[in-house]
Write an enzyme that holds these catalytic residues in place. Structure first.
Site, PDB file in Angstrom:
ATOM      1  N   LYS A  54       0.830  -1.201   0.000  1.00 16.96           N
ATOM      2  CA  LYS A  54       0.000   0.000   0.000  1.00 16.96           C
ATOM      3  C   LYS A  54       0.867   1.255   0.000  1.00 16.96           C
ATOM      4  CE  LYS A  54      -3.856  -2.269   2.325  1.00 16.96           C
ATOM      5  NZ  LYS A  54      -4.455  -2.640   3.613  1.00 16.96           N
ATOM      6  N   GLN A  98      -4.959  -1.315   9.653  1.00 16.93           N
ATOM      7  CA  GLN A  98      -4.823  -2.656   9.086  1.00 16.93           C
ATOM      8  C   GLN A  98      -5.408  -3.709  10.024  1.00 16.93           C
ATOM      9  OE1 GLN A  98      -3.500  -3.470   5.951  1.00 16.93           O
ATOM     10  NE2 GLN A  98      -4.321  -5.470   6.445  1.00 16.93           N
ATOM     11  N   ASP A 121     -11.451   2.688   4.040  1.00 11.27           N
ATOM     12  CA  ASP A 121     -11.852   1.280   3.992  1.00 11.27           C
ATOM     13  C   ASP A 121     -13.366   1.144   3.871  1.00 11.27           C
ATOM     14  OD1 ASP A 121      -9.902  -0.682   3.823  1.00 11.27           O
ATOM     15  OD2 ASP A 121      -9.493  -0.719   5.964  1.00 11.27           O
TER      16      ASP A 121
END
Length: 297
Positions: A54, A98, A121
């Site tokens: 990422k 995460q 997200d």
């Protein structure tokens, strides 16, 4: 006739190119650089790989990447304090924590502490509610990637019969809401659906996200249907080796489907590409600028 292979790797590259072009224009015309903050707690090997990827791709499209790596023993209070700091940092337009988190941390509490406008997200309960009621939201990356590929292949999805296999909050439910938003007739099925094969056979679009290796066979697929395989399962390949397979038995499904995503190389690459697209979208919204065309739901 063999199905058309929907190349997610190539499509993701195109999405990243579009994002990079928008980022360049933002810098030149507005003096703004989108920023993505990724928070990693602990040393889960898979998470470390994802975070590195990422960060690399964020920089490659011209965005600012902020990585915060915390010890596995980090307290909930300290993690929430960091998120609060990022929420109030105008240079940060997207925040991603995460998952999975260490067991002593409450994932729901942590995710819902993120500013919904920076929740790239799309997991915050506010974004879930906005998406479910057809309002402007930050959309989970994997379903957004699936929608982009379906729109690219079909053009309009209006009136198509779609079956989503899987009811997770991360893929199944938001995928169903996105397809409803594009005027599909949507069925959410799952492992306990009665005569699942018969339900799937009615579908023009099948999105498999149930987490069971090669569960969906070719005789479940209507001739000419489009199959989007979200599953990523590691199975025994003999001689101590493993291989990746999806939730769909690829060979048998590809023999009857009109189009299909492979595993690997299908939906997977789209997830990070859509994370970058979401960060760009969040930056544009935060600055009252037009959203990037073709990169949102």
């Amino acid at each position: 006739m063999a199905a058309k292979v929907i190349d997610g790797k190539a499509f993701a590259a195109t999405v990243r190119e579009k994002v990079a072009s928008h980022v360049t224009r933002l810098k030149e015309e507005n003096g703004i650089t989108p920023g993505l903050a990724v928070v990693l707690v602990g040393e889960d090997p898979a998470s470390q790989v994802y975070v590195r990827s990422k960060g690399k791709q964020t920089v490659e499209v011209g965005m600012n990447s902020y990585e915060h790596k915390l010890d596995a023993s980090t307290s909930e209070a300290d993690l929430l304090a960091l998120i609060d700091k990022l929420n109030n940092d105008p240079a940060v337009h997207g925040i991603l924590v995460q998952l999975p988190l260490p067991s002593h941390l409450n994932s729901d509490l942590v995710i819902n502490s993120i500013d919904p406008a920076k929740d790239v997200d799309g997991f915050h309960i506010s974004n879930v509610g906005l998406l479910g009621t057809g309002q402007k939201a930050m959309v989970p990356c994997t379903p957004l990637g699936c929608l982009m590929m379906l729109r690219d292949y079909h053009g309009s999805l209006s009136g198509m019969n779609a079956v989503v296999i899987g009811r997770s909050n991360i893929v199944g439910k938001p995928m169903a809401n996105l397809l409803l938003g594009d005027s599909c007739t949507v069925t959410i099925a799952h492992s306990r659906t009665k005569d699942l094969a018969a339900v799937v056979r009615q579908a023009d679009i099948v999105v498999a996200a149930v987490g069971r290796p090669e569960m969906v066979h070719g005789d479940w697929i209507k001739e000419g249907a489009t199959v989007i395989d979200v599953g990523i399962n590691r199975v025994d390949a003999g001689e101590g080796k493993t291989r990746l397979v999806g939730d769909v038995h690829y060979e048998s499904a590809a023999a009857v489907a009109g189009a299909i995503t492979p595993v690997p190389g299908g939906v997977g690459p789209m997830t990070i590409a859509c994370l970058l697209a979401n960060t760009l979208t969040a930056c544009c919204r935060a600055n009252g600028l037009a959203e990037p065309e073709g990169l949102t739901a």
